[in-house]
Design a protein around this motif. Structure first.
Motif, PDB file in Angstrom:
ATOM      1  N   GLY A  68       0.828  -1.211   0.000  1.00  0.00           N
ATOM      2  CA  GLY A  68       0.000   0.000   0.000  1.00  0.00           C
ATOM      3  C   GLY A  68       0.856   1.252   0.000  1.00  0.00           C
ATOM      4  N   LEU A  69       1.918   1.260   0.797  1.00  0.00           N
ATOM      5  CA  LEU A  69       2.821   2.408   0.809  1.00  0.00           C
ATOM      6  C   LEU A  69       3.491   2.568  -0.550  1.00  0.00           C
ATOM      7  CD1 LEU A  69       4.635   2.113   4.287  1.00  0.00           C
ATOM      8  CD2 LEU A  69       2.793   3.671   3.649  1.00  0.00           C
ATOM      9  N   ALA A  70       3.826   1.434  -1.160  1.00  0.00           N
ATOM     10  CA  ALA A  70       4.489   1.487  -2.466  1.00  0.00           C
ATOM     11  C   ALA A  70       3.605   2.202  -3.485  1.00  0.00           C
ATOM     12  CB  ALA A  70       4.811   0.074  -2.952  1.00  0.00           C
ATOM     13  N   VAL A  71       2.314   1.845  -3.488  1.00  0.00           N
ATOM     14  CA  VAL A  71       1.404   2.476  -4.436  1.00  0.00           C
ATOM     15  C   VAL A  71       1.195   3.945  -4.054  1.00  0.00           C
ATOM     16  CG1 VAL A  71      -0.922   2.415  -5.406  1.00  0.00           C
ATOM     17  CG2 VAL A  71       0.286   0.287  -4.922  1.00  0.00           C
ATOM     18  N   SER A  72       1.131   4.216  -2.739  1.00  0.00           N
ATOM     19  CA  SER A  72       0.863   5.583  -2.273  1.00  0.00           C
ATOM     20  C   SER A  72       1.944   6.565  -2.717  1.00  0.00           C
ATOM     21  CB  SER A  72       0.795   5.623  -0.749  1.00  0.00           C
ATOM     22  OG  SER A  72      -0.267   4.833  -0.306  1.00  0.00           O
ATOM     23  N   PHE A 208       6.912  -4.649  12.673  1.00  0.00           N
ATOM     24  CA  PHE A 208       7.434  -3.386  13.216  1.00  0.00           C
ATOM     25  C   PHE A 208       8.197  -2.601  12.144  1.00  0.00           C
ATOM     26  CE2 PHE A 208       7.046  -6.330  16.828  1.00  0.00           C
ATOM     27  CZ  PHE A 208       6.057  -5.655  17.530  1.00  0.00           C
ATOM     28  N   LEU A 209       8.831  -3.340  11.242  1.00  0.00           N
ATOM     29  CA  LEU A 209       9.468  -2.665  10.112  1.00  0.00           C
ATOM     30  C   LEU A 209       8.421  -1.909   9.298  1.00  0.00           C
ATOM     31  CD1 LEU A 209      12.093  -5.069   8.452  1.00  0.00           C
ATOM     32  CD2 LEU A 209      12.472  -3.086   9.924  1.00  0.00           C
ATOM     33  N   ALA A 210       7.239  -2.539   9.137  1.00  0.00           N
ATOM     34  CA  ALA A 210       6.171  -1.900   8.363  1.00  0.00           C
ATOM     35  C   ALA A 210       5.733  -0.608   9.034  1.00  0.00           C
ATOM     36  CB  ALA A 210       4.992  -2.858   8.200  1.00  0.00           C
ATOM     37  N   ILE A 211       5.638  -0.647  10.360  1.00  0.00           N
ATOM     38  CA  ILE A 211       5.220   0.564  11.073  1.00  0.00           C
ATOM     39  C   ILE A 211       6.282   1.654  10.940  1.00  0.00           C
ATOM     40  CG2 ILE A 211       4.771   1.501  13.379  1.00  0.00           C
ATOM     41  CD1 ILE A 211       3.278  -1.041  13.992  1.00  0.00           C
ATOM     42  N   ILE A 212       7.552   1.232  11.059  1.00  0.00           N
ATOM     43  CA  ILE A 212       8.632   2.212  10.859  1.00  0.00           C
ATOM     44  C   ILE A 212       8.540   2.799   9.453  1.00  0.00           C
ATOM     45  CG2 ILE A 212      11.141   2.477  10.671  1.00  0.00           C
ATOM     46  CD1 ILE A 212      11.381   0.302  12.853  1.00  0.00           C
ATOM     47  N   ALA A 213       8.227   1.920   8.476  1.00  0.00           N
ATOM     48  CA  ALA A 213       8.124   2.399   7.089  1.00  0.00           C
ATOM     49  C   ALA A 213       7.019   3.442   6.956  1.00  0.00           C
ATOM     50  CB  ALA A 213       7.867   1.228   6.147  1.00  0.00           C
ATOM     51  N   CYS A 214       5.898   3.229   7.661  1.00  0.00           N
ATOM     52  CA  CYS A 214       4.801   4.210   7.627  1.00  0.00           C
ATOM     53  C   CYS A 214       5.283   5.573   8.103  1.00  0.00           C
ATOM     54  CB  CYS A 214       3.647   3.761   8.524  1.00  0.00           C
ATOM     55  SG  CYS A 214       2.610   2.495   7.803  1.00  0.00           S
ATOM     56  N   VAL A 215       5.947   5.573   9.259  1.00  0.00           N
ATOM     57  CA  VAL A 215       6.401   6.845   9.833  1.00  0.00           C
ATOM     58  C   VAL A 215       7.436   7.489   8.917  1.00  0.00           C
ATOM     59  CG1 VAL A 215       7.525   7.917  11.810  1.00  0.00           C
ATOM     60  CG2 VAL A 215       5.927   6.006  12.155  1.00  0.00           C
ATOM     61  N   SER A 298      -3.718   7.542   0.200  1.00  0.00           N
ATOM     62  CA  SER A 298      -2.279   7.696  -0.018  1.00  0.00           C
ATOM     63  C   SER A 298      -1.568   8.325   1.170  1.00  0.00           C
ATOM     64  CB  SER A 298      -1.995   8.530  -1.277  1.00  0.00           C
ATOM     65  OG  SER A 298      -2.553   7.913  -2.385  1.00  0.00           O
ATOM     66  N   HIS A 299      -2.212   8.292   2.333  1.00  0.00           N
ATOM     67  CA  HIS A 299      -1.575   8.793   3.546  1.00  0.00           C
ATOM     68  C   HIS A 299      -1.093   7.584   4.349  1.00  0.00           C
ATOM     69  CE1 HIS A 299      -0.924  10.612   7.431  1.00  0.00           C
ATOM     70  NE2 HIS A 299      -1.036  11.803   6.866  1.00  0.00           N
ATOM     71  N   PRO A 300       0.169   7.605   4.807  1.00  0.00           N
ATOM     72  CA  PRO A 300       0.692   6.420   5.500  1.00  0.00           C
ATOM     73  C   PRO A 300      -0.189   5.938   6.653  1.00  0.00           C
ATOM     74  CG  PRO A 300       2.477   7.908   5.000  1.00  0.00           C
ATOM     75  CD  PRO A 300       1.214   8.611   4.583  1.00  0.00           C
ATOM     76  N   PHE A 301      -0.788   6.861   7.404  1.00  0.00           N
ATOM     77  CA  PHE A 301      -1.641   6.404   8.505  1.00  0.00           C
ATOM     78  C   PHE A 301      -2.905   5.749   7.956  1.00  0.00           C
ATOM     79  CE2 PHE A 301      -4.796   7.166  11.951  1.00  0.00           C
ATOM     80  CZ  PHE A 301      -4.190   6.319  12.886  1.00  0.00           C
ATOM     81  N   ALA A 306      -6.168   0.942   6.506  1.00  0.00           N
ATOM     82  CA  ALA A 306      -6.734   0.154   5.415  1.00  0.00           C
ATOM     83  C   ALA A 306      -6.097  -1.234   5.377  1.00  0.00           C
ATOM     84  CB  ALA A 306      -6.532   0.879   4.088  1.00  0.00           C
ATOM     85  N   ALA A 307      -4.784  -1.292   5.643  1.00  0.00           N
ATOM     86  CA  ALA A 307      -4.105  -2.577   5.639  1.00  0.00           C
ATOM     87  C   ALA A 307      -4.639  -3.467   6.765  1.00  0.00           C
ATOM     88  CB  ALA A 307      -2.600  -2.369   5.796  1.00  0.00           C
ATOM     89  N   LEU A 308      -4.951  -2.845   7.909  1.00  0.00           N
ATOM     90  CA  LEU A 308      -5.561  -3.610   8.999  1.00  0.00           C
ATOM     91  C   LEU A 308      -6.888  -4.205   8.544  1.00  0.00           C
ATOM     92  CD1 LEU A 308      -5.109  -1.590  12.326  1.00  0.00           C
ATOM     93  CD2 LEU A 308      -4.306  -3.905  11.822  1.00  0.00           C
ATOM     94  N   LEU A 309      -7.707  -3.387   7.874  1.00  0.00           N
ATOM     95  CA  LEU A 309      -9.014  -3.856   7.421  1.00  0.00           C
ATOM     96  C   LEU A 309      -8.860  -5.024   6.456  1.00  0.00           C
ATOM     97  CD1 LEU A 309     -12.148  -3.411   7.148  1.00  0.00           C
ATOM     98  CD2 LEU A 309     -11.570  -2.225   5.040  1.00  0.00           C
TER      99      LEU A 309
END
Lengths: 366, 510
Positions: A68-72, A208-215, A298-301, A306-309
């Motif tokens: 999702g981040l990649a597309v965003s 946790f890497l994914a969360i770091i990637a979001c931030v 397209s917002h990391p948060f 959305a990824a959780l859903l």
């Protein structure tokens, strides 16, 4: 279209879309003589009221965050990267090579090495369409789609002919050595005394890497010059040119980041879960990244939520397939409905919400 | 007493929270030219769109020749005898004049009879209104003046008695505009009613019998043109007294800042846009480039701004500029002391979906003052800087968090000007500084440009508004078809001579 407040745009509209999709799905479940309330309960029980359910959900979520981040990030530059699937496959190849051919003493080092491998390979796979778009004007949607097929074929060839251990009938690499194995949530829970939590579930430290990637991506987009230039190009190529922002350079850099993020998904699946490279390990997560990015604005948060859903839908769907006669295909239909409402019918929902706000007398602040 | 050709009673129209038209009533008498003047966004176009059936009014009634008439769509408007000539022509470029006139008004499935009938009528119309034109010319081969004539003929062919012209002179040379007004006069003499929408006071004074002034969606006054003055109309449009002339002292030109020598530009489509242009801009002077839009001025600005390749030489402070290579981009140009207020602020100068503060950093996003450290930008510093600039340039509302698209045209332009002028450049490129800008802001923008000149900076001004060129420039160069037709001093020339140069006729040679 009637104006709506900002919070409704970000929270209410996706929520309404999801509820609408759920209602449609309920009708479908009714149509095949199953009880939609029971089905919903089963999905929730199996996912949210069991620690292993969480373990599965967060495993899927990790994949969807990365794709999702990649597309965003590509969206911010007005690029539509449909090639997350192929970039993730190449990321898997990178992870496998790093894990198989370098003797890692400890997972903490291995995860760094594997991440670098995943990002470099994913980025390289995105770099070719990016270069063709930037310098030759070949449309990135077309080239990234084609590169998905090339990636699948390449992986198939390598797994069948080169990377498969001698004598094995399975198109997969050998298992990675123990030094590369990532701690799962189960391991981590046991470490702090909760034996048996998350039993058998695949979620691992790469969450946790994914969360770091979001931030990190949030900071990149809204706090750095690079992010500023990416957004400028995405909003107005003509203005970017006036300001002296090189479109070719930004397109290539953005796609490198995008491909790298898609590749990162393989750290979760290939190193964290399978512990070897198998065929089709992406399971469509690259494509689902598009829905995740759309829904997350397209917002990391937003992407995280959305990824959780979608993680919930994936795991809940598996539960349904397990305990009821609702066929696996219907789960796909439900997921497709969510994508349809969130992506394609966004404006319809927006209009309805706007009407409601109009009725209660909401006016845009001038 | 005859009934008015058009009477609008209590027309109101809102778009969301914006009241575009508020209780507008107007009577247009038959056989007159009625001007409607107002600033951009005053609601002129909305009113005419209601009359032509594009929008439905929230309230109010339309009477045509005394009859109450519903106009749900443009077909109904045409049936009621209303013809519209849009600012941007709606012609098929690769059709002939005749085909364009017939398009949408064919008599039946076979084209032949319609075309023959139209050819005959076109000849008659040409004779009656002195609108001669070659019916077999292809649109893309004829000039804009002729294209506009086709639009008028289209309306007349559809039996229009009432002709609405929306900003008809925007793309015309002064000579072409004069010709248009002669045609309108002729149409009036033949009994047609004409509504002329414009923001140019001069045209109103020259061409109309009656003028209505609109401000912020309201009709503020309707007066006989003979009984009013440009000053009074400007005051009615803006709501306060306005200086129509720029106050300035004679220039004190210094050393050459920009020297352009035999510059040539060929665009991506292979069209030769700029031909052997040479010019010099000195410190402390404004060089104005006049010309009808599309004669190479835009490309000249783009080359100087760093995003168009060219051949020839350009020296900035005596040092050559890179015209094709790596150092030919907006960033390198800014580093050399060139600031640029582009012609199209919405497409180039601003990012409409960015906050005002993000736009203030635009193009200068590498500036050290805007960085917090090696990695991150200092958004707080940019916001503070924006707030200060907004104060000094009187941007309203002074809110850095608002998106660029939420400001009016004049305030958008002030944001761009503040950003570029406050960089203290050696050379300021200014393209169409007051296009789509309200009169009140025009005054301010002109003052800022002159103030920068008086600080000893060089200014290259490109504008299609001859009045603006005349009042701001210390020297005037006229561009036509990519070449400079000649240079004049504003005190030694007049609009007629410049107009001839703009049309490609060298006054001296003739």
């Amino acid at each position: 279209m009637k104006p709506i407040p900002g919070w409704a745009d970000v929270i209410l509209i996706p929520l309404v879309s999801v509820v609408l999709a759920a209602l449609c799905a309920a009708v479908l479940v009714l149509a095949i003589d199953e009880n939609p309330v029971e089905a919903m309960k089963l999905m929730i029980d199996g996912t949210l009221f069991r620690s292993a359910g969480w373990g599965f959900m967060l495993y899927y979520t990790t994949n969807f965050i990365f794709t999702g981040l990649a597309v965003s990030i590509a969206f911010h530059a007005a690029l539509f990267n449909i090639g997350g699937e192929g970039q993730a496959m190449l990321g898997g190849l990178g992870v496998a090579l790093v894990c198989l051919f370098i003797p890692w003493p400890h997972w903490t080092l291995a995860i760094i090495g594997a991440s670098v491998g995943a990002m470099v390979f994913g980025a390289i796979w995105a770099a070719i369409p990016a270069y063709l778009q930037a310098k030759r004007g070949s449309h990135i949607v077309i080239t990234t789609i084609m590169f998905n097929f090339i990636a699948a074929a390449l992986l198939n060839y390598l797994l069948v002919n080169t990377l498969k251990p001698v004598g094995s009938m399975d198109p997969a690499t050998a298992s990675f050595p123990a030094g590369t194995h990532l701690p799962t949530f189960q391991d981590m829970a046991a470490l702090v005394g909760f034996d048996g939590m998350f039993r058998g579930s695949p979620a691992n430290v790469s969450f946790f890497l994914a969360i770091i990637a979001c931030v990190a991506l949030w900071a990149l987009i809204w706090r750095t010059r690079l992010g500023y230039q990416i957004r400028a190009l995405g909003h107005s190529p003509s203005a970017a040119q006036y300001a002296g922002i090189s479109p070719a350079k930004i397109i290539v850099v953005t796609m490198l980041i995008s491909g790298g993020l898609a590749g990162m998904m393989a750290v979760n699946t290939t190193q964290g879960e399978a512990e070897r490279l198998i065929l089709n390990f992406t399971e469509g997560a690259g494509f689902l990244g598009i829905a995740v990015a759309l829904m997350g604005r397209s917002h990391p948060f937003g992407v995280f939520l959305a990824a959780l859903l979608f993680g919930f839908l994936f795991q809940g769907g598996a539960e349904l397939g397990f305990w009821t006669s609702i066929p696996r295909e219907l789960i796909l239909v439900i997921q497709a409905l969510v994508i349809l409402f969130v992506g394609a019918l966004d404006n319809m929902v927006r209009m309805m919400v706007g009407q409601v706000f109009g009725l209660i007398g909401y006016k845009e602040a001038a | 007493m005859t009934a008015p050709a058009i009477e609008l009673k209590g027309i109101s129209k809102a778009f969301g929270p914006v009241q575009a038209n508020k209780d507008i009533s107007i009577r247009v008498m038959p056989g007159t030219i009625h001007g409607i003047i107002g600033e951009n966004g005053a609601g002129k176009s909305t009113l005419m769109s209601i009359l032509y059936g594009f929008y439905k009014a929230d309230a109010g009634e339309v009477f045509i020749a005394g009859q109450k008439t519903e106009i749900p769509d443009s077909q109904a408007a045409i049936a009621a005898g209303i013809g519209m000539v849009f600012q941007h022509f709606k012609l098929v470029e690769n059709f002939t004049v005749l085909e364009n006139v017939v398009l949408g008004a064919e008599d039946g499935p076979r084209l032949g009879p319609s075309l023959r009938k139209a050819r005959k009528q076109l000849t008659e119309l040409a004779a009656e209104y002195e609108l001669s034109i070659d019916p077999d010319a292809v649109i893309q081969d004829i000039g804009v003046g002729m294209q506009q004539r086709v639009e008028i003929l289209k309306a007349l062919y559809r039996q229009a008695d009432i002709l609405i012209l929306d900003e008809p002179t925007g793309v015309l040379t002064p000579a072409e505009a004069d010709q248009l007004f002669r045609i309108l006069q002729r149409l009036k003499d033949e009994g047609k009613t004409i509504i002329l929408i414009t923001h140019k006071l001069r045209e109103i004074m020259e061409a109309t019998d009656t003028v209505s002034v609109m401000r912020r969606g309201e009709m503020t006054a309707t007066v006989k043109t003979a009984d009013t003055s440009p000053e009074e109309l400007a005051e009615l449009m803006v709501g306060r007294k306005v200086l129509l002339q720029v106050d300035k002292t004679p220039a004190k030109p210094g050393a050459p800042i920009l020297e352009v020598d035999r510059l040539n530009v060929t665009d991506a489509a292979g069209v030769h846009r700029v031909k052997d242009v040479s010019l010099t801009v000195r410190a402390g002077e404004v060089l104005g480039i006049a010309g009808v839009a599309g004669n190479g001025q835009s490309e000249l600005l783009e080359v100087l701004g760093g995003y168009q390749s060219a051949t020839g030489t350009i020296r900035m402070n005596g040092q050559p500029l890179d015209l094709t290579g790596r150092a030919s981009d907006g960033q390198s140009r800014r580093a050399r002391g060139i600031a640029h207020v582009p012609e199209d602020r919405q497409r180039e100068g601003l990012i409409m979906d960015f906050h005002a503060w993000e736009n203030v950093a635009f193009g200068y996003h590498h500036d050290g003052a805007y960085q917090a450290n090696r990695w991150l930008m200092n958004n707080a510093a940019i916001k503070a800087d924006t707030e200060a600039k907004m104060g000094r340039f009187d941007v309203r509302p002074p809110n850095p968090a608002l998106n660029a698209k939420n400001f009016s045209g004049g305030n958008q332009q002030k944001i761009v000007l503040a950003r570029e002028i406050e960089r203290n450049p050696d050379l300021l490129l200014v393209g169409q500084p007051t296009r789509g800008v309200d009169i009140g802001a025009i005054e301010f923008i002109h003052q800022q440009i002159i103030a920068l000149r008086d600080q000893g900076k060089a200014i290259l001004l490109v504008s299609v508004e001859l009045d603006e060129i005349m009042s701001l420039s210390d020297r005037i160069a006229v561009m036509f078809d990519g070449s400079i037709m000649g240079e004049r001093l504003p005190q030694d020339t007049d609009e007629r001579e410049l107009g001839l140069l703009m049309a490609g006729m060298n006054g001296k040679a003739a």
